[in-house]
Motif scaffolding. Sequence first.
Motif, short mmCIF file in Angstrom:
data_model
loop_
_atom_site.label_atom_id
_atom_site.label_comp_id
_atom_site.label_asym_id
_atom_site.label_seq_id
_atom_site.Cartn_x
_atom_site.Cartn_y
_atom_site.Cartn_z
N ARG A 1 3.81 5.56 -0.48
CA ARG A 1 4.27 6.68 -1.31
C ARG A 1 3.22 7.79 -1.36
NH1 ARG A 1 3.75 8.70 -6.41
NH2 ARG A 1 2.19 7.14 -6.95
N LEU A 2 1.96 7.40 -1.54
CA LEU A 2 0.89 8.40 -1.66
C LEU A 2 0.66 9.13 -0.34
CD1 LEU A 2 -1.50 6.27 -3.86
CD2 LEU A 2 -0.26 8.31 -4.59
N VAL A 3 0.74 8.40 0.76
CA VAL A 3 0.59 9.05 2.07
C VAL A 3 1.74 10.04 2.29
CG1 VAL A 3 0.69 8.66 4.55
CG2 VAL A 3 -0.75 7.21 3.13
N GLY A 4 2.95 9.67 1.85
CA GLY A 4 4.09 10.59 1.96
C GLY A 4 3.88 11.86 1.17
N LEU A 5 3.34 11.71 -0.04
CA LEU A 5 3.08 12.88 -0.88
C LEU A 5 2.01 13.77 -0.24
CD1 LEU A 5 3.09 11.27 -4.44
CD2 LEU A 5 4.86 12.69 -3.43
N MET A 6 0.97 13.15 0.31
CA MET A 6 -0.08 13.94 0.98
C MET A 6 0.49 14.66 2.20
SD MET A 6 -3.58 11.67 0.74
CE MET A 6 -2.89 10.04 1.03
N SER A 7 1.36 13.97 2.92
CA SER A 7 1.99 14.61 4.08
C SER A 7 2.83 15.80 3.66
CB SER A 7 2.85 13.59 4.83
OG SER A 7 3.58 14.19 5.87
N GLY A 8 3.53 15.66 2.52
CA GLY A 8 4.34 16.77 2.03
C GLY A 8 3.49 17.96 1.62
#
Length: 529
Positions: free
Chosen positions: A258-265
């Motif tokens: 989830r956190l990697v997805g947010l950083m990617s966004g």
Amino acid sequence: MVTYLQLWRADPAAWRAAGAAWNQLAVGVGQRAAELGTVASRVADGWRGSAGSAARGHVRALRDPLDAARLAFIETDQVLSDFASALARARAMLAAAVAAAAPAHVEIDRAGRTAPDVTVTGIDRAAALHAAGRVGAAIGAALDAAAAADRATAEHLGRLGAAAAEGWPTSPPRSGLPVGAPPVVVRRWWAGLSEAERRWLIVHQPAYVGRLDGVPVAARDQANRSLLAAQRAALVRERAAAVRTAMPRNAAVSASIRLVGLMSGIDAVDARLSTPSGERAYLLSLVPDGDGRVVLAVGDPDRADNVLTYVPGMTADLGAVRDDLGRTEALAARAAALDPTQRTSTVLWLDYDAPSFLNEAMFASRAHEAGPALHRFAEGLRATHDGPPAQQVVLGHSYGALTVGTTAREQGLAADDLIFVGAPGVGTDHAATLGLPPAHVWSSTAANDPIAYLAPSWKSSLADMRDHPFQIHAHEHLWFGRNPTHPDFGGQVFTGAAGGHSGYWRSGNDALDDMARIALGPEHFGEVR
């Protein structure tokens, strides 16, 4: 005074590149300031004596001027980018005038003066004289638009330079922040502040100012850009902490994903904010909690002739924002191509908890929950717009169409037109209940979009599949009400070329052209198919 040759040779891209360079300087200053704060905190934490406290206080005292300077750099980017857009529109007006000259037998000299072609005589010459007047007036309008933009840009840069020379604000405004006030009240409060007070708020209260509907878009963009680096750094620290904790492995992996997805966004948003080409992007909100939320505009809605707000549907979140940014960009580009003399801003509004899975999308609760925020956002765009009201359109795709329809019916939407594409129903059976004339309610569903086959119950869908396994048809009544493309719904229907559930924004799809034409306003409705 802007001359014909000066405008003809103008290079809007060079002004955009200059603005982007100032933005990069702002990013660099922000990163260095954050690093100073981290180092000072590390020193103070490692040394409890007076020297450690003094070091932290020294950095804090110097941080305000750095943050204020960064704010000035971002504002400079806004000013230069806005001038680039104005030049591009003026040049488009000039190009249209020049293109109309030859077929009308009108000549244009190097100073922009018009006259009938010398070969034209008799009755035709009278018509050419009339055409020369029209072409000359169009050239004059283009030059006037460029000159007005030139003056406004010089004045804005002058005010910004004077503010820097006087020193940046060091005290808060006398009137407090409005809590829970409607956007029109927020706008009046903001207008009543001095420029120094506004800058103090953006520097010291960016998280609040950045999400406050009724605050002008330029100020919200400055505040939200200043938060990006810290928001991403917080996610990095949270991920490191999750890895270190003794939580069950599955939970740790889920949290990390989830956190990697947010950083990617955030990286995708940051990349769009930093691009030196195309219309400048404005960040109106970014919240990296849960699945993440973001509101981003291509072009400044406060200065646009037309504003289209796009509400995405199921699976939309910050981690998957690239696709929705691409759709927002495609709409802006197509509108500009169809009418480059108008300024059209397109806004991605992903400020609600869109369903992530089908079992969540089967219920209308997320759409109802989003209603107050979407209503307030649209009211805010009306309140902060400069000059005459813009043509304001709200577009919902998939579950986003239900969100838009539910909001329009229950809360009301400050919109001139509504567009539904790939809708599973919009929460009502009749266009007339949406608060707009049915002629301003538009919808499209491609023939091969599976959303058109969602009957009101699983039983009817299963019965269709059993009784007509090779002849599935679109239903009049869908999961959330009557199909908005059905004649009995009462709205307008435009072409949705085959492209499945997500193909409406593909280049060459008639639906993309039609959505852009609706955004451009009633004078283009006759071209909608």
